[in-house]
Design an enzyme around this catalytic site. Structure first.
Site, PDB file in Angstrom:
ATOM      1  CG  HIS A  89      -4.894  -2.816   8.548  1.00 47.54           C
ATOM      2  ND1 HIS A  89      -5.452  -1.768   7.866  1.00 47.54           N
ATOM      3  CD2 HIS A  89      -4.302  -3.611   7.621  1.00 47.54           C
ATOM      4  CE1 HIS A  89      -5.203  -1.929   6.573  1.00 47.54           C
ATOM      5  NE2 HIS A  89      -4.520  -3.034   6.401  1.00 47.54           N
ATOM      6  CD  GLU A 139       0.389  -8.350  -1.583  1.00 50.92           C
ATOM      7  OE1 GLU A 139       0.678  -8.253  -0.371  1.00 50.92           O
ATOM      8  OE2 GLU A 139      -0.710  -8.000  -2.032  1.00 50.92           O
ATOM      9  CG  ASP A 172      -3.741  -4.707  -8.686  1.00 49.29           C
ATOM     10  OD1 ASP A 172      -4.273  -4.346  -7.612  1.00 49.29           O
ATOM     11  OD2 ASP A 172      -2.872  -5.608  -8.747  1.00 49.29           O
ATOM     12  CD  GLU A 207     -10.931  -6.713   4.607  1.00 51.65           C
ATOM     13  OE1 GLU A 207      -9.722  -6.427   4.731  1.00 51.65           O
ATOM     14  OE2 GLU A 207     -11.806  -5.865   4.390  1.00 51.65           O
ATOM     15  N   GLY A 238      -7.199  -7.553   1.262  1.00 56.93           N
ATOM     16  CA  GLY A 238      -7.426  -6.629   2.374  1.00 56.93           C
ATOM     17  C   GLY A 238      -6.671  -7.094   3.605  1.00 56.93           C
ATOM     18  CG  ASP A 265      -0.642  -4.091  -3.116  1.00 60.72           C
ATOM     19  OD1 ASP A 265       0.422  -3.549  -2.791  1.00 60.72           O
ATOM     20  OD2 ASP A 265      -1.750  -3.756  -2.657  1.00 60.72           O
ATOM     21  CB  THR A 290      -5.467  -0.924  -5.280  1.00 57.92           C
ATOM     22  OG1 THR A 290      -4.789  -1.785  -4.374  1.00 57.92           O
ATOM     23  CG2 THR A 290      -5.560   0.451  -4.646  1.00 57.92           C
ATOM     24  CB  THR A 291      -7.588  -4.794  -2.294  1.00 57.34           C
ATOM     25  OG1 THR A 291      -8.520  -5.315  -3.198  1.00 57.34           O
ATOM     26  CG2 THR A 291      -7.841  -5.325  -0.935  1.00 57.34           C
TER      27      THR A 291
HETATM   28  C1  XBP Z   1      -3.906  -6.232  -2.578  1.00 65.39           C
HETATM   29  C2  XBP Z   1      -4.169  -6.770  -1.265  1.00 65.39           C
HETATM   30  C3  XBP Z   1      -3.916  -5.959  -0.108  1.00 65.39           C
HETATM   31  C4  XBP Z   1      -2.500  -5.861   0.364  1.00 65.39           C
HETATM   32  C5  XBP Z   1      -2.482  -5.302   1.760  1.00 65.39           C
HETATM   33  O1  XBP Z   1      -4.704  -6.901  -3.532  1.00 65.39           O
HETATM   34  O2  XBP Z   1      -4.653  -7.855  -1.138  1.00 65.39           O
HETATM   35  O3  XBP Z   1      -4.630  -6.542   0.934  1.00 65.39           O
HETATM   36  O4  XBP Z   1      -1.899  -7.135   0.397  1.00 65.39           O
HETATM   37  O5  XBP Z   1      -3.044  -4.042   1.813  1.00 65.39           O
HETATM   38  P1  XBP Z   1      -4.926  -6.305  -4.995  1.00 65.39           P
HETATM   39  P2  XBP Z   1      -3.781  -3.501   3.152  1.00 65.39           P
HETATM   40  O6  XBP Z   1      -3.570  -6.168  -5.608  1.00 65.39           O
HETATM   41  O7  XBP Z   1      -5.729  -7.348  -5.711  1.00 65.39           O
HETATM   42  O8  XBP Z   1      -5.654  -4.989  -4.864  1.00 65.39           O
HETATM   43  O9  XBP Z   1      -3.089  -4.104   4.332  1.00 65.39           O
HETATM   44  O10 XBP Z   1      -3.588  -1.998   3.073  1.00 65.39           O
HETATM   45  O11 XBP Z   1      -5.217  -3.904   3.067  1.00 65.39           O
HETATM   46 MG    MG Z   2      -2.721  -7.215  -7.299  1.00 68.03          MG
END
Ligand code: XBP
Ligand code: MG
Length: 254
Positions: free
Chosen positions: A83, A19, A10, A56, A53, A12, A123-124
């Site tokens: 976005h 974050e 992963d 989202e 996301g 983030d 990753t998201t």
């Molecule tokens: C990461 C996220 C992402 C980022 C923002 O989750 O939730 O949404 O906060 O990225 P994970 P975008 O670590 O579980 O993958 O704005 O590019 O979507």
């Molecule tokens: Mg994460």
């Protein structure tokens, strides 16, 4: 158990603490640039992290936090634009070197490469964000160390759905028994666990109270020689930091 072949990371919260001081700041800069009276505090953002996301997350904010106030009429069309602006701000922020990798991440990745493990990202976040982070921490060449960068809208159902891990493993022609996942959050372990992957957790300030039952181990960080991790759940034996030997041990353990 099959031999371990690949490490699936992963991004983030796991590779870097992106974050609070990265994504959150970039969202707020985008809101301001568009004249919106929205401001996500550290606390509010913690609640918004429930939804993965960025697009989202903004929609969730509009639907659950605003009660119809301060919502532009064209919000549906505006969210993708906002976005894109957010992604620009975020990658610019990364280019200043503002967000370093978490302790032990570079060491573990280097050791895994030396030992011939295959690497991938699941990753998201948006693909540009991943390449920007890698470029400004490990260097541009590091992008090629990862056989697959599975990210963003490449699968319609984001974490906690298992799809992004399933996608990465399919691209690598690997099964869950061949791999181990590295995550930091409940949405992350739901996704990796749903894909039948063993998962190593390193928590952060936003995720320390999440339910990580099912994790192979829960650590506060990967740690470094002389800067040991704390084991929050599970068994690290005599180890003081996460290295390939410990990853292999956790992968073999039932
Ligand atoms: C990461 C996220 C992402 C980022 C923002 O989750 O939730 O949404 O906060 O990225 P994970 P975008 O670590 O579980 O993958 O704005 O590019 O979507
Ligand atoms: Mg994460």
């Amino acid at each position: 158990m099959a031999d371990l072949k690949a490490f699936l990371f992963d991004v983030d919260g796991t590779l870097a603490d992106t974050e609070r001081d990265g994504h959150r700041v970039a969202f707020n800069l985008a809101f301001r640039a568009y004249g919106l009276d929205w401001d996500w505090s550290v606390e509010t953002y913690g609640r918004l992290l429930e939804v993965t996301g960025g697009k989202e997350r903004m929609k969730f904010y509009v639907d659950h936090f605003l009660n119809g106030e301060n919502v532009p009429d064209n919000i549906e069309e505006l969210i993708p634009e906002l976005h894109q602006a957010k992604t620009r701000h975020y990658t610019e922020l990364l280019s200043t070197g503002a967000i370093p990798l978490r302790p032990g991440v570079e060491r573990l990745i280097n050791e895994a490469r030396e030992k011939g493990y295959r690497l991938a990202i699941a990753t998201t976040t948006t693909p540009e964000n991943v390449t920007a982070l890698l470029e400004h921490t490990l260097g541009t060449e590091s992008i090629d160390w990862f056989e697959v960068i599975a990210a963003g809208d490449i699968v319609p159902a984001k974490k906690p759905a298992p799809d992004i891990y399933d996608y990465a493993m399919e691209k690598m022609s690997l099964s869950p028994q061949d791999c181990i996942a590295f995550e930091d959050s409940i949405n992350g372990i739901r996704s990796s666990g749903g894909a039948n992957l063993k998962t190593i957790i390193t928590i952060n300030d936003y995720t320390r109270d999440h339910d990580f039952s099912g994790a192979s181990i829960v650590l506060d960080q990967m740690g470094e020689p002389g800067r040991p991790f704390s084991v929050l759940a599970g068994d690290a034996g005599e180890a003081e930091y996460l290295d390939c030997e410990l990853v292999e041990y956790l992968h073999q353990k039932t």
